[in-house]
Design a protein around this motif. Structure first.
Motif, PDB file in Angstrom:
ATOM      1  N   GLY A 128      16.403   6.776  27.554  1.00 49.27           N
ATOM      2  CA  GLY A 128      17.815   6.947  27.896  1.00 49.27           C
ATOM      3  C   GLY A 128      18.470   5.683  28.407  1.00 49.27           C
ATOM      4  O   GLY A 128      19.576   5.743  28.969  1.00 49.27           O
ATOM      5  N   SER A 129      17.828   4.536  28.190  1.00 49.72           N
ATOM      6  CA  SER A 129      18.417   3.271  28.650  1.00 49.72           C
ATOM      7  C   SER A 129      17.702   2.111  27.975  1.00 49.72           C
ATOM      8  O   SER A 129      16.574   2.248  27.482  1.00 49.72           O
ATOM      9  N   GLY A 130      18.370   0.965  27.989  1.00 55.45           N
ATOM     10  CA  GLY A 130      17.765  -0.237  27.447  1.00 55.45           C
ATOM     11  C   GLY A 130      18.819  -1.274  27.085  1.00 55.45           C
ATOM     12  O   GLY A 130      20.026  -0.996  27.080  1.00 55.45           O
ATOM     13  N   HIS A 131      18.347  -2.469  26.789  1.00 57.66           N
ATOM     14  CA  HIS A 131      19.241  -3.588  26.500  1.00 57.66           C
ATOM     15  C   HIS A 131      18.592  -4.471  25.447  1.00 57.66           C
ATOM     16  O   HIS A 131      17.429  -4.866  25.593  1.00 57.66           O
ATOM     17  N   VAL A 132      19.327  -4.787  24.383  1.00 55.41           N
ATOM     18  CA  VAL A 132      18.866  -5.680  23.334  1.00 55.41           C
ATOM     19  C   VAL A 132      19.747  -6.923  23.353  1.00 55.41           C
ATOM     20  O   VAL A 132      20.976  -6.812  23.394  1.00 55.41           O
ATOM     21  N   VAL A 133      19.114  -8.097  23.335  1.00 58.47           N
ATOM     22  CA  VAL A 133      19.842  -9.358  23.257  1.00 58.47           C
ATOM     23  C   VAL A 133      19.358 -10.112  22.025  1.00 58.47           C
ATOM     24  O   VAL A 133      18.157 -10.373  21.882  1.00 58.47           O
ATOM     25  N   ASN A 134      20.283 -10.470  21.155  1.00 65.95           N
ATOM     26  CA  ASN A 134      19.956 -11.187  19.927  1.00 65.95           C
ATOM     27  C   ASN A 134      20.389 -12.645  20.042  1.00 65.95           C
ATOM     28  O   ASN A 134      21.493 -12.929  20.518  1.00 65.95           O
ATOM     29  N   LEU A 135      19.534 -13.552  19.586  1.00 65.22           N
ATOM     30  CA  LEU A 135      19.891 -14.965  19.551  1.00 65.22           C
ATOM     31  C   LEU A 135      20.463 -15.283  18.180  1.00 65.22           C
ATOM     32  O   LEU A 135      19.804 -15.100  17.157  1.00 65.22           O
ATOM     33  N   THR A 136      21.700 -15.728  18.174  1.00 66.84           N
ATOM     34  CA  THR A 136      22.337 -16.163  16.926  1.00 66.84           C
ATOM     35  C   THR A 136      22.676 -17.642  17.081  1.00 66.84           C
ATOM     36  O   THR A 136      21.919 -18.393  17.685  1.00 66.84           O
ATOM     37  N   ARG A 176      22.603  -0.890  25.640  1.00 69.39           N
ATOM     38  CA  ARG A 176      23.541  -1.982  25.414  1.00 69.39           C
ATOM     39  C   ARG A 176      22.938  -2.982  24.421  1.00 69.39           C
ATOM     40  O   ARG A 176      21.722  -3.173  24.383  1.00 69.39           O
ATOM     41  N   VAL A 177      23.801  -3.613  23.634  1.00 70.31           N
ATOM     42  CA  VAL A 177      23.363  -4.614  22.664  1.00 70.31           C
ATOM     43  C   VAL A 177      24.329  -5.792  22.719  1.00 70.31           C
ATOM     44  O   VAL A 177      25.535  -5.617  22.528  1.00 70.31           O
ATOM     45  N   ASN A 178      23.796  -6.962  23.023  1.00 69.85           N
ATOM     46  CA  ASN A 178      24.604  -8.177  23.115  1.00 69.85           C
ATOM     47  C   ASN A 178      23.923  -9.307  22.348  1.00 69.85           C
ATOM     48  O   ASN A 178      22.789  -9.167  21.885  1.00 69.85           O
ATOM     49  N   ALA A 179      24.620 -10.412  22.220  1.00 68.14           N
ATOM     50  CA  ALA A 179      24.046 -11.588  21.568  1.00 68.14           C
ATOM     51  C   ALA A 179      24.452 -12.840  22.322  1.00 68.14           C
ATOM     52  O   ALA A 179      25.484 -12.879  22.993  1.00 68.14           O
ATOM     53  N   VAL A 180      23.625 -13.853  22.198  1.00 69.88           N
ATOM     54  CA  VAL A 180      23.940 -15.181  22.717  1.00 69.88           C
ATOM     55  C   VAL A 180      23.941 -16.139  21.535  1.00 69.88           C
ATOM     56  O   VAL A 180      23.020 -16.133  20.712  1.00 69.88           O
ATOM     57  N   ALA A 181      24.992 -16.942  21.425  1.00 72.73           N
ATOM     58  CA  ALA A 181      25.134 -17.921  20.346  1.00 72.73           C
ATOM     59  C   ALA A 181      25.019 -19.316  20.955  1.00 72.73           C
ATOM     60  O   ALA A 181      26.002 -19.862  21.459  1.00 72.73           O
ATOM     61  N   PRO A 182      23.834 -19.905  20.917  1.00 73.30           N
ATOM     62  CA  PRO A 182      23.662 -21.227  21.521  1.00 73.30           C
ATOM     63  C   PRO A 182      24.203 -22.336  20.630  1.00 73.30           C
ATOM     64  O   PRO A 182      24.330 -22.186  19.407  1.00 73.30           O
ATOM     65  N   GLY A 183      24.480 -23.462  21.268  1.00 70.51           N
ATOM     66  CA  GLY A 183      24.655 -24.707  20.534  1.00 70.51           C
ATOM     67  C   GLY A 183      23.284 -25.334  20.395  1.00 70.51           C
ATOM     68  O   GLY A 183      22.299 -24.641  20.173  1.00 70.51           O
ATOM     69  N   GLY A 219      22.045  -8.249  33.812  1.00 70.13           N
ATOM     70  CA  GLY A 219      22.616  -7.603  34.987  1.00 70.13           C
ATOM     71  C   GLY A 219      24.033  -7.113  34.809  1.00 70.13           C
ATOM     72  O   GLY A 219      24.557  -6.397  35.676  1.00 70.13           O
ATOM     73  N   ALA A 220      24.671  -7.462  33.695  1.00 72.09           N
ATOM     74  CA  ALA A 220      26.079  -7.109  33.468  1.00 72.09           C
ATOM     75  C   ALA A 220      26.140  -5.763  32.746  1.00 72.09           C
ATOM     76  O   ALA A 220      26.328  -5.695  31.530  1.00 72.09           O
ATOM     77  N   THR A 221      26.002  -4.685  33.483  1.00 71.36           N
ATOM     78  CA  THR A 221      25.801  -3.366  32.878  1.00 71.36           C
ATOM     79  C   THR A 221      27.050  -2.793  32.194  1.00 71.36           C
ATOM     80  O   THR A 221      26.954  -1.763  31.529  1.00 71.36           O
ATOM     81  N   PHE A 222      28.205  -3.452  32.341  1.00 72.99           N
ATOM     82  CA  PHE A 222      29.417  -2.976  31.665  1.00 72.99           C
ATOM     83  C   PHE A 222      29.740  -3.847  30.456  1.00 72.99           C
ATOM     84  O   PHE A 222      30.816  -3.745  29.864  1.00 72.99           O
ATOM     85  N   VAL A 223      28.806  -4.702  30.065  1.00 74.08           N
ATOM     86  CA  VAL A 223      29.007  -5.600  28.926  1.00 74.08           C
ATOM     87  C   VAL A 223      28.123  -5.155  27.772  1.00 74.08           C
ATOM     88  O   VAL A 223      26.904  -5.111  27.905  1.00 74.08           O
ATOM     89  N   THR A 224      28.746  -4.853  26.631  1.00 73.46           N
ATOM     90  CA  THR A 224      27.992  -4.552  25.420  1.00 73.46           C
ATOM     91  C   THR A 224      28.836  -4.949  24.209  1.00 73.46           C
ATOM     92  O   THR A 224      30.063  -4.969  24.272  1.00 73.46           O
ATOM     93  N   GLY A 225      28.162  -5.314  23.128  1.00 71.19           N
ATOM     94  CA  GLY A 225      28.859  -5.774  21.934  1.00 71.19           C
ATOM     95  C   GLY A 225      29.408  -7.178  22.060  1.00 71.19           C
ATOM     96  O   GLY A 225      30.204  -7.624  21.234  1.00 71.19           O
ATOM     97  N   GLU A 226      28.953  -7.910  23.058  1.00 66.97           N
ATOM     98  CA  GLU A 226      29.468  -9.257  23.326  1.00 66.97           C
ATOM     99  C   GLU A 226      28.642 -10.311  22.579  1.00 66.97           C
ATOM    100  O   GLU A 226      27.420 -10.239  22.529  1.00 66.97           O
ATOM    101  N   ILE A 227      29.329 -11.310  22.020  1.00 62.93           N
ATOM    102  CA  ILE A 227      28.682 -12.503  21.473  1.00 62.93           C
ATOM    103  C   ILE A 227      29.016 -13.637  22.442  1.00 62.93           C
ATOM    104  O   ILE A 227      30.123 -14.171  22.428  1.00 62.93           O
ATOM    105  N   LEU A 228      28.088 -13.980  23.289  1.00 64.13           N
ATOM    106  CA  LEU A 228      28.330 -14.955  24.349  1.00 64.13           C
ATOM    107  C   LEU A 228      27.938 -16.350  23.863  1.00 64.13           C
ATOM    108  O   LEU A 228      26.773 -16.611  23.570  1.00 64.13           O
TER     109      LEU A 228
END
Length: 238
Positions: A128-136, A176-183, A219-228
């Motif tokens: 009933g919970s979890g967080h996925v972070v994708n590196l793009t 939640r599912v988010n992504a980080v786009a590094p340089g 830790g940002a539990t209200f953030v999802t669908g973000e490409i940071l």
């Protein structure tokens, strides 16, 4: 953090591509934060840290994804976070890509993402919970003619799109599912002597790493669908 007991662990993270570069840095950062970590890559070595489990294998293979999830559940009993760091980048003019290049990049960047993410989300649904972070990569939105990377854009752009789709699909189920786009990030792939030249390509004029950004998203539990974008301003335009 070594010598931890299971009762000490705050969360449990799976990190792909964990043997070097960003993945190794993330593994260390999550351990310092008190999380249990299951790290996987083709070349990862065994660990004597009871809070850090290693699984050697090709993330593009279904069998590897199954073993990683099984090891996480056997050792820790849950999976709170998945970080899809494993990826292949081949910079070539588009017409010069070979069939082998296409197979290598798509197998890791797409198949690898698909197999492990599908299995982890199934477990997160049970919890009933979890967080996925994708590196793009910022090259998806800000291509660089000096670093031709259409095959990377094809695959990592797909992962960015899937990030938003999965965030919408599972938002009401505690995932939640988010992504980080590094340089360009400090990794063994870059000669330290080249850092000054590389830094000049970022508007902020320096390079960094992404661990703090991913820990923020954890830790940002209200953030999802973000490409940071963690790229010194590259994603904003140069």
């Amino acid at each position: 953090m070594t010598g931890a007991t299971l009762g000490d662990l705050q969360r449990v993270a799976i990190i792909t591509g964990a043997s070097q570069g960003i993945g190794a840095g993330l593994s260390a950062a999550f351990r310092r934060a008190g999380s249990g970590v299951v790290g996987t890559s083709r070349s990862i070595r065994a660990s004597d840290d009871p809070g850090f489990v290693t699984v050697q294998g090709d993330i593009a293979e279904v069998e590897t994804a199954g073993r990683v999830v099984a090891q996480a559940l056997d050792r820790f009993g849950r999976i709170d976070c998945l970080i899809n760091d494993a990826g292949i980048f081949i910079a070539k003019p588009f017409v010069d890509y070979s069939g082998d290049d296409f197979a290598a990049v798509t197998s890791v960047n797409l198949a690898g993402f698909f197999h492990i993410t599908q299995r982890v989300i199934r477990q997160m649904l049970v919890q009933g919970s979890g967080h996925v972070v994708n590196l793009t990569t910022s090259l998806v939105e800000q291509p660089d003619r000096d670093a031709p990377s259409a095959l990377t854009a094809l695959t990592k752009g797909g992962v960015a799109a899937a990030t938003r789709a999965l965030a919408a699909e599972y938002a009401t189920q505690g995932i939640r599912v988010n992504a980080v786009a590094p340089g360009v990030i400090r990794t063994p792939e870059h000669d330290p002597a080249s850092y000054e030249t590389i830094a000049d390509r970022h508007p902020l004029g320096r390079i960094s790493d992404v661990a703090d950004a991913i820990l923020y998203l954890e830790g940002a539990t209200f953030v999802t669908g973000e490409i940071l974008h963690v790229d010194g301003g590259w994603g904003a335009g140069r």
